[in-house]
Design a protein around this motif. Structure first.
Motif, PDB file in Angstrom:
ATOM      1  N   PRO A   1     -79.648 -23.720   6.952  1.00 28.07           N
ATOM      2  CA  PRO A   1     -78.717 -23.352   5.885  1.00 28.07           C
ATOM      3  C   PRO A   1     -77.289 -23.203   6.418  1.00 28.07           C
ATOM      4  CG  PRO A   1     -80.021 -21.457   6.531  1.00 28.07           C
ATOM      5  CD  PRO A   1     -80.581 -22.638   7.268  1.00 28.07           C
ATOM      6  N   SER A   2     -76.336 -23.791   5.710  1.00 25.60           N
ATOM      7  CA  SER A   2     -74.941 -23.822   6.147  1.00 25.60           C
ATOM      8  C   SER A   2     -74.128 -24.385   4.996  1.00 25.60           C
ATOM      9  CB  SER A   2     -74.825 -24.737   7.381  1.00 25.60           C
ATOM     10  OG  SER A   2     -73.531 -24.728   7.921  1.00 25.60           O
TER      11      SER A   2
ATOM     12  N   ALA B   1     -72.701 -12.185   5.480  1.00 28.91           N
ATOM     13  CA  ALA B   1     -72.141 -12.466   4.147  1.00 28.91           C
ATOM     14  C   ALA B   1     -72.790 -13.679   3.493  1.00 28.91           C
ATOM     15  CB  ALA B   1     -70.629 -12.692   4.249  1.00 28.91           C
ATOM     16  N   PHE B   2     -73.567 -14.410   4.279  1.00 29.16           N
ATOM     17  CA  PHE B   2     -74.144 -15.675   3.793  1.00 29.16           C
ATOM     18  C   PHE B   2     -75.301 -15.417   2.841  1.00 29.16           C
ATOM     19  CE2 PHE B   2     -76.283 -19.855   5.316  1.00 29.16           C
ATOM     20  CZ  PHE B   2     -75.709 -20.556   4.267  1.00 29.16           C
TER      21      PHE B   2
ATOM     22  N   LEU C   1     -56.531 -31.924  -3.987  1.00 31.46           N
ATOM     23  CA  LEU C   1     -56.518 -31.863  -2.522  1.00 31.46           C
ATOM     24  C   LEU C   1     -57.074 -30.510  -2.090  1.00 31.46           C
ATOM     25  CD1 LEU C   1     -55.260 -33.806  -0.268  1.00 31.46           C
ATOM     26  CD2 LEU C   1     -53.485 -32.027  -0.081  1.00 31.46           C
ATOM     27  N   ILE C   2     -58.019 -30.525  -1.163  1.00 38.01           N
ATOM     28  CA  ILE C   2     -58.599 -29.275  -0.656  1.00 38.01           C
ATOM     29  C   ILE C   2     -57.598 -28.629   0.305  1.00 38.01           C
ATOM     30  CG2 ILE C   2     -60.476 -28.267   0.698  1.00 38.01           C
ATOM     31  CD1 ILE C   2     -62.261 -30.575  -0.315  1.00 38.01           C
ATOM     32  N   VAL C   3     -57.189 -27.396  -0.017  1.00 34.05           N
ATOM     33  CA  VAL C   3     -56.159 -26.733   0.787  1.00 34.05           C
ATOM     34  C   VAL C   3     -56.630 -25.414   1.395  1.00 34.05           C
ATOM     35  CG1 VAL C   3     -54.286 -27.829  -0.507  1.00 34.05           C
ATOM     36  CG2 VAL C   3     -55.120 -25.564  -1.200  1.00 34.05           C
ATOM     37  N   GLU C   4     -57.832 -24.952   1.028  1.00 35.33           N
ATOM     38  CA  GLU C   4     -58.347 -23.686   1.572  1.00 35.33           C
ATOM     39  C   GLU C   4     -59.866 -23.719   1.556  1.00 35.33           C
ATOM     40  OE1 GLU C   4     -57.055 -20.256  -0.583  1.00 35.33           O
ATOM     41  OE2 GLU C   4     -58.221 -18.865   0.627  1.00 35.33           O
ATOM     42  N   THR C   5     -60.491 -23.385   2.697  1.00 36.55           N
ATOM     43  CA  THR C   5     -61.956 -23.396   2.809  1.00 36.55           C
ATOM     44  C   THR C   5     -62.440 -22.175   3.597  1.00 36.55           C
ATOM     45  OG1 THR C   5     -61.885 -24.694   4.861  1.00 36.55           O
ATOM     46  CG2 THR C   5     -62.103 -25.936   2.804  1.00 36.55           C
ATOM     47  N   GLU C   6     -63.741 -21.860   3.412  1.00 37.90           N
ATOM     48  CA  GLU C   6     -64.401 -20.862   4.239  1.00 37.90           C
ATOM     49  C   GLU C   6     -65.777 -21.374   4.635  1.00 37.90           C
ATOM     50  OE1 GLU C   6     -62.494 -16.655   2.564  1.00 37.90           O
ATOM     51  OE2 GLU C   6     -64.561 -17.162   2.112  1.00 37.90           O
ATOM     52  N   ALA C   7     -66.195 -21.040   5.862  1.00 37.46           N
ATOM     53  CA  ALA C   7     -67.527 -21.425   6.338  1.00 37.46           C
ATOM     54  C   ALA C   7     -68.490 -20.253   6.212  1.00 37.46           C
ATOM     55  CB  ALA C   7     -67.448 -21.887   7.792  1.00 37.46           C
ATOM     56  N   TYR C   8     -69.747 -20.577   5.870  1.00 37.19           N
ATOM     57  CA  TYR C   8     -70.849 -19.607   5.842  1.00 37.19           C
ATOM     58  C   TYR C   8     -72.014 -20.234   6.585  1.00 37.19           C
ATOM     59  CZ  TYR C   8     -68.081 -16.975   2.575  1.00 37.19           C
ATOM     60  OH  TYR C   8     -67.063 -16.247   2.025  1.00 37.19           O
ATOM     61  N   ALA C   9     -72.643 -19.467   7.487  1.00 39.18           N
ATOM     62  CA  ALA C   9     -73.663 -20.064   8.351  1.00 39.18           C
ATOM     63  C   ALA C   9     -74.673 -19.024   8.815  1.00 39.18           C
ATOM     64  CB  ALA C   9     -72.989 -20.730   9.550  1.00 39.18           C
TER      65      ALA C   9
ATOM     66  N   ALA D   1     -65.605 -27.120   7.862  1.00 40.72           N
ATOM     67  CA  ALA D   1     -64.630 -26.455   6.980  1.00 40.72           C
ATOM     68  C   ALA D   1     -63.182 -26.861   7.256  1.00 40.72           C
ATOM     69  CB  ALA D   1     -64.797 -24.944   7.053  1.00 40.72           C
ATOM     70  N   PRO D   2     -62.703 -26.839   8.520  1.00 45.61           N
ATOM     71  CA  PRO D   2     -61.320 -27.269   8.744  1.00 45.61           C
ATOM     72  C   PRO D   2     -61.129 -28.769   8.528  1.00 45.61           C
ATOM     73  CG  PRO D   2     -62.398 -26.744  10.829  1.00 45.61           C
ATOM     74  CD  PRO D   2     -63.314 -26.299   9.744  1.00 45.61           C
ATOM     75  N   ASP D   3     -62.164 -29.548   8.770  1.00 43.44           N
ATOM     76  CA  ASP D   3     -62.053 -30.998   8.573  1.00 43.44           C
ATOM     77  C   ASP D   3     -61.925 -31.370   7.097  1.00 43.44           C
ATOM     78  OD1 ASP D   3     -62.240 -31.298  11.273  1.00 43.44           O
ATOM     79  OD2 ASP D   3     -64.269 -32.152  11.289  1.00 43.44           O
ATOM     80  N   LEU D   4     -62.394 -30.488   6.222  1.00 48.10           N
ATOM     81  CA  LEU D   4     -62.313 -30.773   4.782  1.00 48.10           C
ATOM     82  C   LEU D   4     -60.910 -30.552   4.222  1.00 48.10           C
ATOM     83  CD1 LEU D   4     -65.699 -29.330   3.486  1.00 48.10           C
ATOM     84  CD2 LEU D   4     -64.921 -31.691   3.245  1.00 48.10           C
ATOM     85  N   LEU D   5     -60.080 -29.802   4.940  1.00 47.85           N
ATOM     86  CA  LEU D   5     -58.695 -29.624   4.483  1.00 47.85           C
ATOM     87  C   LEU D   5     -58.007 -30.980   4.431  1.00 47.85           C
ATOM     88  CD1 LEU D   5     -57.628 -26.477   6.537  1.00 47.85           C
ATOM     89  CD2 LEU D   5     -58.353 -26.558   4.151  1.00 47.85           C
TER      90      LEU D   5
END
Length: 203
Positions: A99-100, A56-57, A43-51, A23-27
């Motif tokens: 799943p991720s 919440a996943f 440009l990707i400026v905001e992401t969230e991870a689900y795992a 997720a942070p690498d995709l910024l």
DNA sequence: TTGGCGATGCTG
DNA sequence: AGCATCGCCAAT
């Protein structure tokens, strides 16, 4: 002599890691939407991870018809309908069977799309939010499960030289916080965004 | 500036 | 019933 430098394509193998790493690498990477008569780039400026282990996943409990693509190998799209109106766009990550995913929450568009149904909007805010970026990029459920690569409707490109320079001179910094809009898993610090970016969701 | 709420349809 | 949202409107 002037040379045009194209960003490298993001390969599935680069995405085959746990989503909190990806997720942070995709910024700073670029999401490209290819339509029949135009290309939309943001440009990707905001992401969230689900795992795994994350209440919440969507794959927290078991495999279902909706979430099955989350169990596929990295480099596919996971797109679902939310609140009956909007779509959310995710990138599937990690190893086959684990799943991720990374939710893309905001883009900084390179230009205003030709058919702009949101012409009232500030250019900086057209793709500010997971539902808004899907609307402007015409991302909906028919694209669910698609592979992210050139020739397909969507693909990813790595950070460009200009972005790297901004990181190096600290004109851009990375911020890590808790996620937005959830009732469960609210304490996991799995949201990342670029500082000084008008497209980041306001909260 | 902040907070509340309705729209809308699919999921389990 | 609840949802990984958004835009509008009222109150501050």
């Amino acid at each position: 002599m002037v040379s045009t430098v194209f960003n490298q394509i993001v390969e599935p193998s680069w995405l085959a890691r746990p989503s909190p790493e990806v997720a942070p690498d995709l910024l700073g990477c670029t999401l490209v939407r290819q339509l029949p008569d135009q290309q939309i780039r943001g440009l990707i400026v905001e992401t969230e991870a689900y795992a795994l282990g994350d209440p919440a996943f969507h794959a927290y409990k078991r495999r279902t018809d909706r979430n099955r693509v989350l169990f596929d190998p990295a480099g596919r799209t996971y797109i679902y309908l939310i609140y009956g109106i909007y779509h959310c766009f995710n990138i599937v990550t990690d190893q086959d069977g684990i799943p991720s995913a990374v939710l893309i929450r905001a883009l900084q568009l390179e230009s205003v799309p030709a058919v702009d149904s949101t012409s009232n909007q500030n250019i900086h805010r057209i793709a500010a939010g997971p539902g808004k970026l899907c609307r402007v990029m015409q991302i909906e459920r028919s694209l669910n499960g698609g592979i992210l690569q050139p020739g397909e409707p969507l693909w990813l490109e790595h950070r460009g030289r200009q972005f790297q320079q901004q990181v190096d001179c600290q004109a851009v910094t990375f911020v890590q916080t808790t996620r937005i809009g959830l009732s469960q898993g609210i304490d996991l610090p799995w949201r990342w965004y670029l500082s000084n970016c008008p497209a980041v969701s306001r909260r």
